[in-house]
Design an enzyme around this catalytic site. Sequence first.
Site, short mmCIF file in Angstrom:
data_model
loop_
_atom_site.label_atom_id
_atom_site.label_comp_id
_atom_site.label_asym_id
_atom_site.label_seq_id
_atom_site.Cartn_x
_atom_site.Cartn_y
_atom_site.Cartn_z
N HIS A 456 0.83 -1.20 0.00
CA HIS A 456 0.00 0.00 0.00
C HIS A 456 0.87 1.26 0.00
O HIS A 456 0.68 2.17 -0.81
CB HIS A 456 -0.91 -0.03 1.24
N SER A 765 -1.67 42.24 -16.53
CA SER A 765 -1.27 40.96 -15.94
C SER A 765 -2.23 40.69 -14.78
O SER A 765 -2.36 41.53 -13.88
CB SER A 765 0.17 41.04 -15.45
N THR A 768 -3.94 37.23 -9.74
CA THR A 768 -5.09 36.46 -9.26
C THR A 768 -5.05 36.17 -7.76
O THR A 768 -6.05 35.74 -7.20
CB THR A 768 -5.21 35.14 -10.04
C1 PEP Z 1 -1.30 38.85 -7.16
O1 PEP Z 1 -1.95 39.55 -6.40
O2 PEP Z 1 -1.79 37.87 -7.77
C2 PEP Z 1 0.13 39.09 -7.38
C3 PEP Z 1 0.82 38.40 -8.26
O3 PEP Z 1 0.73 40.00 -6.59
P1 PEP Z 1 1.19 39.73 -5.08
O4 PEP Z 1 1.03 38.27 -4.83
O5 PEP Z 1 2.59 40.19 -5.00
O6 PEP Z 1 0.23 40.57 -4.33
#
Ligand code: PEP
Length: 876
Positions: A456, A765, A768
Amino acid sequence: MKKLIFRFSNRGSRESFNSKDILGGKGANLAQMAKLGLPVPPGFTISTKVCYDFYKNNKKLPSKIFQQVKQEIKVIEKISKKKFGDLSNPLLLSVRSGSRVSMPGMMDTILNLGLNDKTVVALKKKTSNGRFAKDSYRRLIQMYSNVVLGVESHFFEELIDNYKLTKGVIQDTELEENDWDGLITNFKEVVKEKTKKNFPQDVNEQLQGAISAVFLSWNSKRAKTYRKINFIPDHWGTAVNIQTMVFGNMGNDCATGVAFTRNPSTGKKEIFGEYLVNAQGEDVVAGTRTPKNLLSMNKSMSKIFQQLKKIFKLLENKYRDMQDIEFTVENNQLWMLQTRSGKRTAKAAIKIAVDMVQEKLISNKEAVLRIDPNILDTLLHPTLDEKAEKKIIASGLPASPGAASGKVIFSADEAEKLMEQMQDTILVRVETSPEDINGMHAAKGILTARGGMTSHAAVVARGMGKPCVSGSSEIKIDYEKKEFKSGDHIVKEGDVITIDGGSGKVMLGKVPTVKPDISGDFSKVMSWADKFRKLRVRTNSETPADTKIARDFGAEGIGLCRTEHMFFDEKRIVSVRQMILSKTLEDRRSALAKILPYQKNDFLEIFKIMNGLPVTVRLLDPPLHEFLPKTDKDISDVARELNMSNSDIKSRIVELHEQNPMLGHRGCRLGISFPEIYQMQCTAVFEALVECKRKKIKSVIPEIMIPLVSTAAEIQILKNLVDKTAAEIQKKYSTKIKYYVGTMIELPRAAIRAKDIAKYADFFSFGTNDLTQTTFGISRDDSGKFLNDYVENNIFNKDPFVSIDERGVGELIKIATERGRLEKKSLKLGICGEHGGDPASIEFCEKAKLNYVSCSPYRVPIARLAAAQAYLKKKK
Ligand code: PEP
Ligand code: MG
């Protein structure tokens, strides 16, 4: 009425529907093997749809279905010339689960069904083998009572162990018929005591109980955990396979085994398997007896071995993939019990895919689609440094490759707890069982004292891509004392060890590691992937070391250089703090002037490595107080360095304090309040470019990125600032500079007003991390406290900070993409949040028509492969 029961031998019917969805993987493959004319014990599959009906019907098997089951048993009776519950020639059945994708060991199985006090006598007579009949009956009582009646298995195991001790024997095979007779009586007493009922003698009651138990096991804790980890939907349900029992435990011309058609650890084209003579299937994986290498069967049962070899080839050609096979030999007759695509390590996955392309079994497109990008992770991380000093304390089987160091932990739940505290652990168990799945997931590596290469622990670790050393018999574990001994060494819980799943070695302490080798087959697969992908893959990096790693891994530029990370360097943090603590513009400017040469040099180094590729430089983003000292000691140190008073610094800290820093004075808001900071950063970028030109280094075209924009006015003002700074540098050095200005889209308002914002931006960009935070209103730093509850309650099926929430955050990305491109057709679009390295999110990015993804250096190859798969899947 819908067809709900499917006979294995029902030729032709299976091709017309997606058979695995209805029959489960095991059922579909048994039917396929039967169709190929392979020796499959007669049987049938109850469809996964019935699992749904079962739960709808208050966890009871609808009686109509059971009537149909009984009809099908009649068919098996006819073929096998045996009768279920018969007193002269009883038919015995196996009842096994089987979902769409294999969930090894997660659900229940009941074997030898149909035995009772009377049929066992008939079986003895018919086979003239009393020992076998009784052994089978005791197995049924053990398994059925545990799985269906809920009696813990250790009650039975203890009875067997004690009995063997008194009798002075070691192996179960040394027990005779009358020994089992006595144990059967004891087993039945345990059942009576624990369940207040006798062990069921009615074979139909047994059958109904077994089918229900398999359906119920779909929702067992371990199955649910496995599904969560592997993102398997709850509504899929399991099928139930009912099949004539064949016996590997009838004597020395019987055996049972598991085999892989290629080596699942290395991928080498060689038969890899284990078998046991005179045993039933569960004995091989249970680790109670040590199985033999399957190759040795060529001597002991050479005809069967040759037959198996032919079948392996046939199945590989049919499925065009490495197969994981279970078989049983009953009185020199081979029976095939299962075939499925085998779990394998990342290294094996790559080798098998490349070899199969060379063997013309699959195309290179299929090879690219076959490899799970997530498992590449294990290949990309460092391996043990051969030259490093190692204190080897034990060795075992090299069950799953890779090296891992961590604190020794003996319980799965503890491993899980420590993971939450970000601590690395090695889970050490005598052997693992499906109950340990959470701890195996949490630990960095797994070490077991018992169990073979198909145990396992080995199978699950390979599937998870975790290093595992199994069957290290030198280690003696004492769970009570929370320690293990190996020779003279005593290793206590919390001590750090290192395991090397490639060599099977166990070492004291943390052993240093070296960079992975990503040439050969790996680079071949990557080059195929690159041919098939449209999305570009960049990296998030701000140090020359990381940039170099990312470049070696195939990054096509930098998608996010977080300049604030450069501020923390020991040499410049003093000036950064001075800048923040300054009361006048003049003071601030003089502090910034000290930071400038450092920043310029940072960029120069990165530009050199990126050599002509795009580099996105994000201007300062976090709130300024993040750079200030926190403890009294640090405050005093800074006060001394800057020739200020402690109280001055403290009052500035109070001034800068924010209730909600993530929504406070950060991102472009800093640029609006303190344009001189952004101006210094742009000067550093442009002067680095000038320097590149002077030194004749192939320069990059920088993309200056403004963070946390929510209005067009913000970017308009700051773009002017960037342009003004560029103009000054061009004038100063009498040269032309090419650059772009863009913004992050990380606030919902920015996504909605993308059309206005795009007027001033060359690129977007998607940040997220912040976009997820602000869309849900969930703090990215605090979500850990309740995320599990959300997953448990099926509010989230995945952590939205790991895999993009397509319906909410994804919708905003689509809106921003559409509106942004409406304003500016040439607008370049990418993603630089953590999601940029997550295969599921990358698939979304392809669908959303972004231009690139950007991820951490070690995820670059994962993203390259995932991007190719996303494109190929979209095209299908
Ligand atoms: C985000 O907010 O997705 C990002 C890339 O910036 P940071 O994580 O530096 O806030
Ligand atoms: Mg952000």
